[in-house]
Design a protein around this motif. Structure first.
Motif, PDB file in Angstrom:
ATOM      1  N   GLY A 169       0.783  -1.227   0.000  1.00  0.00           N
ATOM      2  CA  GLY A 169       0.000   0.000   0.000  1.00  0.00           C
ATOM      3  C   GLY A 169       0.813   1.274   0.000  1.00  0.00           C
ATOM      4  O   GLY A 169       0.274   2.349   0.260  1.00  0.00           O
ATOM      5  N   GLY A 170       2.103   1.164  -0.298  1.00  0.00           N
ATOM      6  CA  GLY A 170       2.933   2.367  -0.362  1.00  0.00           C
ATOM      7  C   GLY A 170       2.989   3.085   0.964  1.00  0.00           C
ATOM      8  O   GLY A 170       3.160   2.472   2.025  1.00  0.00           O
ATOM      9  N   PHE A 171       2.791   4.387   0.929  1.00  0.00           N
ATOM     10  CA  PHE A 171       2.875   5.213   2.132  1.00  0.00           C
ATOM     11  C   PHE A 171       1.477   5.494   2.681  1.00  0.00           C
ATOM     12  O   PHE A 171       0.466   5.186   2.036  1.00  0.00           O
ATOM     13  CB  PHE A 171       3.633   6.506   1.821  1.00  0.00           C
ATOM     14  CG  PHE A 171       5.066   6.252   1.436  1.00  0.00           C
ATOM     15  CD1 PHE A 171       6.052   6.151   2.402  1.00  0.00           C
ATOM     16  CD2 PHE A 171       5.419   6.067   0.093  1.00  0.00           C
ATOM     17  CE1 PHE A 171       7.373   5.885   2.050  1.00  0.00           C
ATOM     18  CE2 PHE A 171       6.732   5.806  -0.264  1.00  0.00           C
ATOM     19  CZ  PHE A 171       7.720   5.721   0.720  1.00  0.00           C
ATOM     20  N   SER A 172       1.425   6.043   3.874  1.00  0.00           N
ATOM     21  CA  SER A 172       0.153   6.280   4.566  1.00  0.00           C
ATOM     22  C   SER A 172      -0.219   7.750   4.453  1.00  0.00           C
ATOM     23  O   SER A 172       0.346   8.598   5.160  1.00  0.00           O
ATOM     24  CB  SER A 172       0.268   5.864   6.042  1.00  0.00           C
ATOM     25  OG  SER A 172       0.609   4.494   6.153  1.00  0.00           O
ATOM     26  N   ILE A 272      -5.386   7.310  11.164  1.00  0.00           N
ATOM     27  CA  ILE A 272      -5.361   7.295   9.714  1.00  0.00           C
ATOM     28  C   ILE A 272      -5.198   5.858   9.220  1.00  0.00           C
ATOM     29  O   ILE A 272      -4.920   4.944   9.994  1.00  0.00           O
ATOM     30  CB  ILE A 272      -4.229   8.180   9.157  1.00  0.00           C
ATOM     31  CG1 ILE A 272      -2.863   7.648   9.634  1.00  0.00           C
ATOM     32  CG2 ILE A 272      -4.416   9.628   9.559  1.00  0.00           C
ATOM     33  CD1 ILE A 272      -1.694   8.388   9.022  1.00  0.00           C
ATOM     34  N   VAL A 273      -5.374   5.676   7.914  1.00  0.00           N
ATOM     35  CA  VAL A 273      -5.272   4.336   7.319  1.00  0.00           C
ATOM     36  C   VAL A 273      -3.839   4.112   6.868  1.00  0.00           C
ATOM     37  O   VAL A 273      -3.227   4.977   6.217  1.00  0.00           O
ATOM     38  CB  VAL A 273      -6.230   4.216   6.124  1.00  0.00           C
ATOM     39  CG1 VAL A 273      -6.073   2.852   5.450  1.00  0.00           C
ATOM     40  CG2 VAL A 273      -7.668   4.434   6.580  1.00  0.00           C
ATOM     41  N   ALA A 274      -3.281   2.965   7.208  1.00  0.00           N
ATOM     42  CA  ALA A 274      -1.908   2.628   6.807  1.00  0.00           C
ATOM     43  C   ALA A 274      -1.894   2.133   5.371  1.00  0.00           C
ATOM     44  O   ALA A 274      -2.756   1.340   4.962  1.00  0.00           O
ATOM     45  CB  ALA A 274      -1.336   1.560   7.728  1.00  0.00           C
ATOM     46  N   GLY A 275      -0.908   2.599   4.591  1.00  0.00           N
ATOM     47  CA  GLY A 275      -0.713   2.088   3.247  1.00  0.00           C
ATOM     48  C   GLY A 275      -1.877   2.379   2.325  1.00  0.00           C
ATOM     49  O   GLY A 275      -2.684   1.494   2.031  1.00  0.00           O
ATOM     50  N   THR A 276      -1.975   3.626   1.851  1.00  0.00           N
ATOM     51  CA  THR A 276      -3.151   4.038   1.082  1.00  0.00           C
ATOM     52  C   THR A 276      -2.912   4.104  -0.423  1.00  0.00           C
ATOM     53  O   THR A 276      -3.773   4.552  -1.164  1.00  0.00           O
ATOM     54  CB  THR A 276      -3.654   5.406   1.577  1.00  0.00           C
ATOM     55  OG1 THR A 276      -2.544   6.279   1.787  1.00  0.00           O
ATOM     56  CG2 THR A 276      -4.401   5.269   2.891  1.00  0.00           C
ATOM     57  N   PHE A 277      -1.749   3.677  -0.882  1.00  0.00           N
ATOM     58  CA  PHE A 277      -1.502   3.593  -2.328  1.00  0.00           C
ATOM     59  C   PHE A 277      -1.929   2.219  -2.820  1.00  0.00           C
ATOM     60  O   PHE A 277      -1.596   1.201  -2.233  1.00  0.00           O
ATOM     61  CB  PHE A 277      -0.019   3.807  -2.637  1.00  0.00           C
ATOM     62  CG  PHE A 277       0.411   3.292  -3.990  1.00  0.00           C
ATOM     63  CD1 PHE A 277      -0.054   3.890  -5.148  1.00  0.00           C
ATOM     64  CD2 PHE A 277       1.272   2.214  -4.103  1.00  0.00           C
ATOM     65  CE1 PHE A 277       0.332   3.417  -6.396  1.00  0.00           C
ATOM     66  CE2 PHE A 277       1.673   1.739  -5.346  1.00  0.00           C
ATOM     67  CZ  PHE A 277       1.192   2.344  -6.494  1.00  0.00           C
ATOM     68  N   SER A 278      -2.663   2.191  -3.912  1.00  0.00           N
ATOM     69  CA  SER A 278      -3.061   0.899  -4.483  1.00  0.00           C
ATOM     70  C   SER A 278      -3.231   1.057  -5.992  1.00  0.00           C
ATOM     71  O   SER A 278      -3.337   2.164  -6.502  1.00  0.00           O
ATOM     72  CB  SER A 278      -4.370   0.407  -3.857  1.00  0.00           C
ATOM     73  OG  SER A 278      -5.409   1.335  -4.100  1.00  0.00           O
TER      74      SER A 278
END
Length: 278
Positions: A169-172, A272-278
């Motif tokens: 998920g990349g970065f948060s 916040i949500v961890a790993g928000t890149f998709s």
């Protein structure tokens, strides 16, 4: 394996054209692409023209952060672009006020086991007022290391496969600080990640170059960043690790454990949500 350089910038134009970008162009193993993402403002036409002159004959793609303000959102904006144009590659991150030694990418690719390594970590030196202060050469890092400190994985020595970054998920988005630790914790939770190490210092981390409220003792931004980090990863810590974490934050930033816990309990935007890149 292709290499794409990813730089996030506020922008800090002077640092870009005099520090980070020249070190990319000077690499003995040259990248396939440079992606620059500005966080708060787009480059002016004059600044963009100057950047293109600095990197010539390389082609550079310049984007503006389309996600939450901050480094995480800017990096994720860049990762989205890279994912659209590369099936897989190594993503080499560089902060706009740091620089690489000319052999950085060559060392990384030579220690990548012909592209089989998921992450290649190089050593990083601390530079203040253009003078060497200390060096940190990571080796055999573990997830638990990043719960209480950082043994040497930072933004500018991040060299990861795109497929891995996408998987975790990349970065948060919205994480104010500790983006490097957050990424490391999530990657090192995976049982079969292939980590290699160059055992050489090839990155210079410049400290004290820019005045930043984030690093100021007792600053609100640092408090928020610490509270976000604990909300994300505090459940992984045992009591001793929590004690070590709070002791470190107190000594470095004058922020107490109780202040952080109060922020977690009262600020509804902390979680916040961890790993928000998709």
């Amino acid at each position: 394996m292709d290499i794409v350089v990813l730089i996030a910038s506020i922008p800090r134009f002077e640092s870009l054209i005099t520090v980070s970008l020249p070190s990319v162009i000077a690499q003995t193993y040259q990248p396939n692409k440079i992606v620059l993402v500005t966080d708060k403002l787009a480059l002016t036409e004059q600044e963009l023209a100057a950047v293109k002159v600095v990197v010539a004959p390389f082609q550079i793609t310049v984007l503006v952060n389309q996600r939450a303000q901050g480094a995480a959102g800017a990096w994720n904006t860049g990762l989205t672009y890279i994912d659209q144009h590369f099936e897989d590659c190594y993503v080499a991150i560089l902060d706009d006020d740091d620089y690489w030694h000319p052999n950085h990418l060559e060392k990384c690719i030579n220690h990548s086991k012909e592209g089989r390594a998921d992450v290649v970590l190089s050593g990083i030196s601390v530079v203040r007022d253009e003078k060497f202060v200390s060096a940190n050469i990571p080796n055999n890092v573990q997830q638990s290391d990043f719960l209480v400190g950082n043994p040497g994985w930072q933004g500018s020595n991040t060299f990861c496969r795109l497929k891995l970054l996408k998987y975790v998920g990349g970065f948060s988005d919205g994480l104010v600080s500790s983006n490097d630790k957050d990424l490391a914790i999530r990657i090192l939770a995976l049982p079969e990640v292939e980590m290699t190490y160059t055992q050489a210092v090839t990155v210079a981390w410049s400290v004290g170059v820019h005045t930043s409220a984030l690093s100021a003792k007792g600053s609100l931004q640092k408090l928020i960043g610490c509270a976000q980090f604990m909300a994300l990863h505090g459940y992984l810590m045992d009591e001793n690790q929590k004690h070590q974490y709070f002791e470190r934050v107190s000594s470095m930033f004058d922020i107490t454990e109780q202040t952080i816990l109060n922020e977690i309990n009262t600020n509804k935007d902390i979680r916040i949500v961890a790993g928000t890149f998709s």
